[in-house]
Design a protein around this motif. Structure first.
Motif, PDB file in Angstrom:
ATOM      1  N   GLU A  48       0.822  -1.215   0.000  1.00 17.76           N
ATOM      2  CA  GLU A  48       0.000   0.000   0.000  1.00 17.76           C
ATOM      3  C   GLU A  48       0.859   1.271   0.000  1.00 17.76           C
ATOM      4  OE1 GLU A  48      -3.125   2.436  -0.286  1.00 17.76           O
ATOM      5  OE2 GLU A  48      -3.308   0.260  -0.315  1.00 17.76           O
ATOM      6  N   ASN A  49       1.909   1.317   0.840  1.00 13.08           N
ATOM      7  CA  ASN A  49       2.731   2.535   0.874  1.00 13.08           C
ATOM      8  C   ASN A  49       3.520   2.706  -0.424  1.00 13.08           C
ATOM      9  OD1 ASN A  49       4.481   0.419   1.420  1.00 13.08           O
ATOM     10  ND2 ASN A  49       5.675   1.553   2.926  1.00 13.08           N
ATOM     11  N   GLU A  86       1.303   8.913  -6.386  1.00 11.51           N
ATOM     12  CA  GLU A  86       1.476  10.344  -6.152  1.00 11.51           C
ATOM     13  C   GLU A  86       2.666  10.890  -6.932  1.00 11.51           C
ATOM     14  OE1 GLU A  86       1.239  11.694  -2.133  1.00 11.51           O
ATOM     15  OE2 GLU A  86      -0.562  10.518  -1.741  1.00 11.51           O
ATOM     16  N   ARG A  87       3.703  10.100  -7.095  1.00  5.60           N
ATOM     17  CA  ARG A  87       4.884  10.544  -7.852  1.00  5.60           C
ATOM     18  C   ARG A  87       4.536  10.691  -9.331  1.00  5.60           C
ATOM     19  NH1 ARG A  87       9.651  13.016  -8.295  1.00  5.60           N
ATOM     20  NH2 ARG A  87      11.191  11.840  -9.422  1.00  5.60           N
ATOM     21  N   ILE A  88       3.823   9.732  -9.874  1.00  7.65           N
ATOM     22  CA  ILE A  88       3.526   9.744 -11.316  1.00  7.65           C
ATOM     23  C   ILE A  88       2.338  10.639 -11.637  1.00  7.65           C
ATOM     24  CG2 ILE A  88       2.777   8.334 -13.265  1.00  7.65           C
ATOM     25  CD1 ILE A  88       4.428   6.043 -12.041  1.00  7.65           C
ATOM     26  N   GLN A 101       8.701  16.271  -1.286  1.00  5.86           N
ATOM     27  CA  GLN A 101       7.315  16.485  -0.875  1.00  5.86           C
ATOM     28  C   GLN A 101       6.732  15.216  -0.262  1.00  5.86           C
ATOM     29  OE1 GLN A 101       5.940  17.686  -4.774  1.00  5.86           O
ATOM     30  NE2 GLN A 101       5.407  19.724  -4.004  1.00  5.86           N
ATOM     31  N   LEU A 102       6.986  14.091  -0.900  1.00  9.10           N
ATOM     32  CA  LEU A 102       6.467  12.822  -0.395  1.00  9.10           C
ATOM     33  C   LEU A 102       7.077  12.472   0.960  1.00  9.10           C
ATOM     34  CD1 LEU A 102       6.414  10.757  -3.699  1.00  9.10           C
ATOM     35  CD2 LEU A 102       4.441  11.511  -2.392  1.00  9.10           C
ATOM     36  N   THR A 149      14.555   7.070   1.778  1.00  7.78           N
ATOM     37  CA  THR A 149      13.619   5.970   1.976  1.00  7.78           C
ATOM     38  C   THR A 149      12.502   6.020   0.947  1.00  7.78           C
ATOM     39  OG1 THR A 149      14.076   5.959   4.353  1.00  7.78           O
ATOM     40  CG2 THR A 149      12.050   4.871   3.629  1.00  7.78           C
ATOM     41  N   VAL A 150      11.965   7.217   0.725  1.00  3.00           N
ATOM     42  CA  VAL A 150      10.894   7.374  -0.261  1.00  3.00           C
ATOM     43  C   VAL A 150      11.409   7.023  -1.662  1.00  3.00           C
ATOM     44  CG1 VAL A 150       9.352   9.029  -1.379  1.00  3.00           C
ATOM     45  CG2 VAL A 150       9.627   9.068   1.097  1.00  3.00           C
TER      46      VAL A 150
END
Length: 130
Positions: A79-80, A87-89, A97-98, A108-109
């Motif tokens: 899910e994460n 959200e990135r695409i 931002q993420l 990590t993101v």
């Protein structure tokens, strides 16, 4: 309107130098922005004008694609990871931002994003070979 000075006084010379500096800075920033944008699009395919946040989370995948293999691939990741990828695409959010939104570090993101993309590619390749 703007009137160009002839640079006859010290103040006009300074003004011309500053104007040239600002013009060069804006030009360089524009080039940097376009380079970053093109680099991003080399690795990603953006989906424009898609307000997926209006849909229930179970319907997001259904709404963003008509291709069943893509739907199954998106459902196969965590899910994460799915949230970061979407959200990135779709929203074209940066890793910074993420990371602020999710309370994770930038690295990590980014790591989760690229790991998820790798999983999606692997899933899609396996789906095509069947």
């Amino acid at each position: 309107m703007y009137k160009k000075n002839n640079g006859s006084t010290e103040q006009e010379i300074l003004q011309n130098q500053f104007s040239a500096y600002v013009k060069k800075a804006v030009h360089n920033r524009r080039i940097q922005f376009l380079t970053e944008k093109s680099r991003k699009f080399r690795f990603e395919t953006p989906l424009f004008d898609l307000d997926y946040l209006l849909f229930d989370t179970t319907d997001i995948i259904q709404e963003i694609t008509d291709h069943e293999t893509v739907r199954q691939a998106l459902r196969s990741i965590k899910e994460n990871e799915r949230r970061i990828v979407l959200e990135r695409i779709i929203e074209e959010k940066s890793f910074g931002q993420l990371s602020d939104e999710l309370g994770m570090s930038y690295k990590t993101v980014a790591s989760l994003y690229y790991r998820a993309i790798k999983k999606l590619r692997r899933f899609m390749e396996e789906g095509e070979s069947k």
